[in-house]
Design an enzyme around this catalytic site. Sequence first.
Site, PDB file in Angstrom:
ATOM      1  N   CYS A  56      31.942 -28.267 -15.308  1.00 29.17           N
ATOM      2  CA  CYS A  56      32.813 -27.388 -16.098  1.00 29.17           C
ATOM      3  C   CYS A  56      34.213 -27.310 -15.509  1.00 29.17           C
ATOM      4  O   CYS A  56      35.200 -27.527 -16.207  1.00 29.17           O
ATOM      5  CB  CYS A  56      32.182 -26.000 -16.184  1.00 29.17           C
ATOM      6  SG  CYS A  56      33.236 -24.791 -16.985  1.00 29.17           S
ATOM      7  N   HIS A  60      44.567  -8.027 -41.832  1.00 28.85           N
ATOM      8  CA  HIS A  60      45.409  -8.847 -42.683  1.00 28.85           C
ATOM      9  C   HIS A  60      46.784  -9.045 -42.060  1.00 28.85           C
ATOM     10  O   HIS A  60      47.326  -8.107 -41.485  1.00 28.85           O
ATOM     11  CB  HIS A  60      45.550  -8.134 -44.042  1.00 28.85           C
ATOM     12  CG  HIS A  60      46.236  -8.960 -45.074  1.00 28.85           C
ATOM     13  ND1 HIS A  60      45.661 -10.105 -45.597  1.00 28.85           N
ATOM     14  CD2 HIS A  60      47.437  -8.812 -45.665  1.00 28.85           C
ATOM     15  CE1 HIS A  60      46.508 -10.622 -46.485  1.00 28.85           C
ATOM     16  NE2 HIS A  60      47.579  -9.864 -46.541  1.00 28.85           N
ATOM     17  N   GLU A  77      35.801 -34.261 -29.256  1.00 24.67           N
ATOM     18  CA  GLU A  77      36.863 -33.511 -28.567  1.00 24.67           C
ATOM     19  C   GLU A  77      37.883 -34.460 -27.947  1.00 24.67           C
ATOM     20  O   GLU A  77      39.093 -34.289 -28.103  1.00 24.67           O
ATOM     21  CB  GLU A  77      36.260 -32.623 -27.472  1.00 24.67           C
ATOM     22  CG  GLU A  77      35.483 -31.443 -28.042  1.00 24.67           C
ATOM     23  CD  GLU A  77      34.960 -30.496 -26.972  1.00 24.67           C
ATOM     24  OE1 GLU A  77      34.873 -30.905 -25.794  1.00 24.67           O
ATOM     25  OE2 GLU A  77      34.642 -29.352 -27.315  1.00 24.67           O
ATOM     26  N   LYS A 115      39.326 -30.119 -19.963  1.00 21.38           N
ATOM     27  CA  LYS A 115      39.320 -30.468 -21.400  1.00 21.38           C
ATOM     28  C   LYS A 115      40.136 -29.475 -22.201  1.00 21.38           C
ATOM     29  O   LYS A 115      40.981 -29.846 -23.003  1.00 21.38           O
ATOM     30  CB  LYS A 115      37.861 -30.527 -21.874  1.00 21.38           C
ATOM     31  CG  LYS A 115      37.613 -30.772 -23.335  1.00 21.38           C
ATOM     32  CD  LYS A 115      37.609 -29.571 -24.224  1.00 21.38           C
ATOM     33  CE  LYS A 115      36.676 -28.456 -23.885  1.00 21.38           C
ATOM     34  NZ  LYS A 115      35.286 -28.710 -24.117  1.00 21.38           N
ATOM     35  N   GLU A 117      39.719 -12.693 -41.470  1.00 22.98           N
ATOM     36  CA  GLU A 117      39.371 -11.697 -42.491  1.00 22.98           C
ATOM     37  C   GLU A 117      38.583 -12.338 -43.639  1.00 22.98           C
ATOM     38  O   GLU A 117      37.871 -11.646 -44.365  1.00 22.98           O
ATOM     39  CB  GLU A 117      40.617 -11.000 -43.033  1.00 22.98           C
ATOM     40  CG  GLU A 117      41.491 -11.869 -43.919  1.00 22.98           C
ATOM     41  CD  GLU A 117      42.709 -11.126 -44.472  1.00 22.98           C
ATOM     42  OE1 GLU A 117      42.555  -9.995 -44.943  1.00 22.98           O
ATOM     43  OE2 GLU A 117      43.817 -11.702 -44.428  1.00 22.98           O
ATOM     44  N   TYR A 148      29.822 -33.835 -29.138  1.00 26.02           N
ATOM     45  CA  TYR A 148      30.842 -32.904 -28.645  1.00 26.02           C
ATOM     46  C   TYR A 148      31.970 -33.652 -27.936  1.00 26.02           C
ATOM     47  O   TYR A 148      33.137 -33.484 -28.246  1.00 26.02           O
ATOM     48  CB  TYR A 148      30.230 -31.987 -27.576  1.00 26.02           C
ATOM     49  CG  TYR A 148      29.561 -30.729 -28.018  1.00 26.02           C
ATOM     50  CD1 TYR A 148      30.238 -29.517 -27.967  1.00 26.02           C
ATOM     51  CD2 TYR A 148      28.240 -30.722 -28.434  1.00 26.02           C
ATOM     52  CE1 TYR A 148      29.620 -28.335 -28.307  1.00 26.02           C
ATOM     53  CE2 TYR A 148      27.604 -29.534 -28.777  1.00 26.02           C
ATOM     54  CZ  TYR A 148      28.300 -28.345 -28.708  1.00 26.02           C
ATOM     55  OH  TYR A 148      27.690 -27.183 -29.036  1.00 26.02           O
ATOM     56  N   CYS A 168      34.701 -28.503 -19.246  1.00 23.89           N
ATOM     57  CA  CYS A 168      35.304 -27.444 -20.076  1.00 23.89           C
ATOM     58  C   CYS A 168      36.768 -27.142 -19.729  1.00 23.89           C
ATOM     59  O   CYS A 168      37.619 -27.104 -20.621  1.00 23.89           O
ATOM     60  CB  CYS A 168      34.526 -26.143 -19.921  1.00 23.89           C
ATOM     61  SG  CYS A 168      32.758 -26.343 -19.706  1.00 23.89           S
TER      62      CYS A 168
HETATM   63  P1  NDP Z   1      26.055 -35.410 -27.463  1.00 24.20           P
HETATM   64  O1  NDP Z   1      24.594 -35.479 -27.377  1.00 24.20           O
HETATM   65  O2  NDP Z   1      26.706 -34.196 -28.045  1.00 24.20           O
HETATM   66  O3  NDP Z   1      26.582 -36.668 -28.285  1.00 24.20           O
HETATM   67  C1  NDP Z   1      26.252 -37.978 -27.956  1.00 24.20           C
HETATM   68  C2  NDP Z   1      26.748 -38.904 -29.044  1.00 24.20           C
HETATM   69  O4  NDP Z   1      26.541 -40.245 -28.661  1.00 24.20           O
HETATM   70  C3  NDP Z   1      26.009 -38.699 -30.362  1.00 24.20           C
HETATM   71  O5  NDP Z   1      26.906 -38.927 -31.416  1.00 24.20           O
HETATM   72  C4  NDP Z   1      24.935 -39.783 -30.295  1.00 24.20           C
HETATM   73  O6  NDP Z   1      24.523 -40.244 -31.542  1.00 24.20           O
HETATM   74  C5  NDP Z   1      25.687 -40.891 -29.600  1.00 24.20           C
HETATM   75  N1  NDP Z   1      24.795 -41.784 -28.874  1.00 24.20           N
HETATM   76  C6  NDP Z   1      23.766 -41.452 -28.033  1.00 24.20           C
HETATM   77  N2  NDP Z   1      23.199 -42.561 -27.511  1.00 24.20           N
HETATM   78  C7  NDP Z   1      23.860 -43.616 -28.033  1.00 24.20           C
HETATM   79  C8  NDP Z   1      23.738 -45.009 -27.881  1.00 24.20           C
HETATM   80  N3  NDP Z   1      22.812 -45.544 -27.081  1.00 24.20           N
HETATM   81  N4  NDP Z   1      24.584 -45.804 -28.559  1.00 24.20           N
HETATM   82  C9  NDP Z   1      25.517 -45.268 -29.378  1.00 24.20           C
HETATM   83  N5  NDP Z   1      25.690 -43.958 -29.563  1.00 24.20           N
HETATM   84  C10 NDP Z   1      24.870 -43.129 -28.898  1.00 24.20           C
HETATM   85  O7  NDP Z   1      26.563 -35.703 -25.985  1.00 24.20           O
HETATM   86  P2  NDP Z   1      27.987 -35.555 -25.324  1.00 24.20           P
HETATM   87  O8  NDP Z   1      27.996 -36.564 -24.251  1.00 24.20           O
HETATM   88  O9  NDP Z   1      29.058 -35.563 -26.342  1.00 24.20           O
HETATM   89  O10 NDP Z   1      27.908 -34.098 -24.684  1.00 24.20           O
HETATM   90  C11 NDP Z   1      26.805 -33.709 -23.881  1.00 24.20           C
HETATM   91  C12 NDP Z   1      26.593 -32.227 -24.010  1.00 24.20           C
HETATM   92  O11 NDP Z   1      27.565 -31.522 -23.293  1.00 24.20           O
HETATM   93  C13 NDP Z   1      26.682 -31.678 -25.423  1.00 24.20           C
HETATM   94  O12 NDP Z   1      25.508 -31.843 -26.147  1.00 24.20           O
HETATM   95  C14 NDP Z   1      27.027 -30.239 -25.179  1.00 24.20           C
HETATM   96  O13 NDP Z   1      25.833 -29.508 -24.983  1.00 24.20           O
HETATM   97  C15 NDP Z   1      27.823 -30.282 -23.896  1.00 24.20           C
HETATM   98  N6  NDP Z   1      29.274 -30.138 -24.196  1.00 24.20           N
HETATM   99  C16 NDP Z   1      29.730 -28.972 -24.721  1.00 24.20           C
HETATM  100  C17 NDP Z   1      31.046 -28.817 -25.030  1.00 24.20           C
HETATM  101  C18 NDP Z   1      31.536 -27.534 -25.630  1.00 24.20           C
HETATM  102  O14 NDP Z   1      30.846 -26.532 -25.530  1.00 24.20           O
HETATM  103  N7  NDP Z   1      32.688 -27.515 -26.273  1.00 24.20           N
HETATM  104  C19 NDP Z   1      32.019 -29.875 -24.794  1.00 24.20           C
HETATM  105  C20 NDP Z   1      31.424 -31.067 -24.249  1.00 24.20           C
HETATM  106  C21 NDP Z   1      30.106 -31.180 -23.963  1.00 24.20           C
HETATM  107  P3  NDP Z   1      23.323 -39.568 -32.384  1.00 24.20           P
HETATM  108  O15 NDP Z   1      23.857 -38.294 -32.906  1.00 24.20           O
HETATM  109  O16 NDP Z   1      23.047 -40.586 -33.431  1.00 24.20           O
HETATM  110  O17 NDP Z   1      22.199 -39.382 -31.425  1.00 24.20           O
END
Ligand code: NDP
Length: 461
Positions: free
Chosen positions: A43, A445, A187, A51, A450, A183, A48
Amino acid sequence: MPDFELDLFVIGGGSGGVRAARMAAQRGARVALAESGPMGGTCVNVGCIPKKLYSYGAHYAEAFAESRGYGWQLPATPTLDWAVLKARRAQEIARLNGIYEGLMTSAKVRRLHGRARLVDAHTVEVAADGGGRARHTARHVLIATGGTPVVPPVPGSELAVTSNDMFDLPAFPRRLVVVGGGYIGCEMASIFHGLGAEVTLVYRGGQILRGFDDEVRAFAAEEMRKAGIALRLNTDVARIEAAGQARRVHLKDGGVAEADVVLYATGRRPNTDGLGLDTVGVKQSKDGAIEVSEHFATSVPGVYALGDVVGRLELTPVALAEAMALVDHLFGPAPGQPARTMDYAGIPTAVFTHPPIGTVGLSEEAARERYGAIRVFRGDFKPLKHTLSGSGERTLVKLVVDAASDRVVGLHMVGADAGEIVQGFAVALKCGATKAQFDATVGIHPTSAEEFVTLREVTRH
Ligand code: NDP
C-alpha cells in the site's frame, strides 16, 4: 504453558502486520515484527498511496484543459516533468516509511530487519538484512506477508514490467500497453494516459472489470475510450518482442501494438516463498493463499495469517480490520469496547480510473440472483462543472433495491470523487437503509452526490 520470549511475532510490515503489532502491543503484549523491505508494504510503497498520488498528478491534465472553459489563459500547454513527480513521490513515501517505523517504536514493538521463516509453530528464525540469524519464540505467530504481481508465461513476458516498477520507470513511457482489465490495469491505464502517455489496454474478456456491475463496467469503459485510451477487448498477448528500446506486442487477434513499456497487471499471488509453511504444515489453497478460519487461525495451532496472503479481499482497509479482529480475539478487546469480528459484507471499494468508480454492495446482476425481485434506479448526466469546462465526461449513479424489503442493496457511481461519495453511503447501506429513507433524505445542492437521493423513477425491475 511454555515460557515464550514474545506473545506475538508478526512477519511482514505492511498494513495488516503493522496494525496487528501496534494494537497487540497497546494491549500489553510483547511483540516483535520482522520486515526486510521498507515499512508499509504494498500500500505505502508500490500500491494505494503512490498510485493515488500519481492519479492526482494525472488529473491536472484535465484541469489545465478544462480551465480554459472558465476563462483561464494558460501561457503554453503544460508538460510533465516525470523526474520531479518521481522524486516528490519518493520523498513522501520515505516520510511514510519513517512514520511506520515510528509507530513501532512508540508502541514498543521490537523491529527486526530481515526475512523471517517458521522453524516450528512457535519459533521464527530471522535472517538479518546485515547478516546473521537469530531465533525467537512466540506464543502466537502472525503471517502478514502480502502478495506480489504475477506475469503469465507468455513468450517475451520478461520484457514486460509489473505495477511494482511503474512508479519509478527511468523514462516516462510515451506509449504504454497495459495487459489486464482489473483494478490495477484500469487504474494504471487512466493514470498514465492522464500523465501524457498513449495507452492501449489489452483485456482477454468482453468487458473490463469483471465482477463489477455490468452497467458500471460499460460506462467506465466508454469514459476511458472517450478520454483516448484504446481498449482492445476479447484478445490477449500472443508474444512480446524487443524492437530496439521499444516493445512490439503481438496480439492473438493479429493486431500489433508498439510500446515503450508493457505493463502486466494480471493479478497477484500470495507471498509465501521461504516462509517454511511446508515444514510446519500450514495449509495453502491451490492458488497459494494461506487457509484460515474465521479467527484467522491457520491449520497449525498458534500460527495466524491475514491480509493479501490469505487472498480474501485484497484491500488495505480489509487487512486493517482483519488485524483488529485478530488482536481482539487473541488479546481481548480494548477496555470498554466489544470484541471486533470481521464482516466481509458491504465493503465499499473504489477503482481510481479517470473518472473513478465507487461501489458498495451488490451489482444489479448479483442482486437479481440473490433477491429475484429488484428495482433499479439509475441516472447519467453531465456534471455541472462540465457545462463550462468543455469536457464531455458524464457521471453515472445507480441504486439497486431489494423489492421485498425496500433495502438498498447496491450503490454504484462512476464520476468525479466517486470514492469520496460512496464511502458515506456505505454507512447507510451498512445500517440497512431503505429506498424510502434515501428519498426522505434532503440533497446537498448542487452536487453530483445529491442524485442518489433524488432518483424517483424505476429504470428496470
Ligand atoms: P485483478 O484480479 O483485479 O485483475 C486481473 C486482470 O488480469 C483481470 O482482468 C484478469 O482477467 C486478467 N488476467 C488474469 N490472468 C490473466 C492471464 N493469464 N492472461 C491475461 N489476463 C489475465 O488483479 P489486479 O492485479 O488488477 O489487482 C489485484 C488486487 O489488488 C485487486 O483484485 C484488488 O483487490 C487490489 N487492488 C485494489 C485497488 C483499489 O482498491 N483501488 C487498486 C489496485 C489493486 P479476468 O477478469 O478474465 O480473470
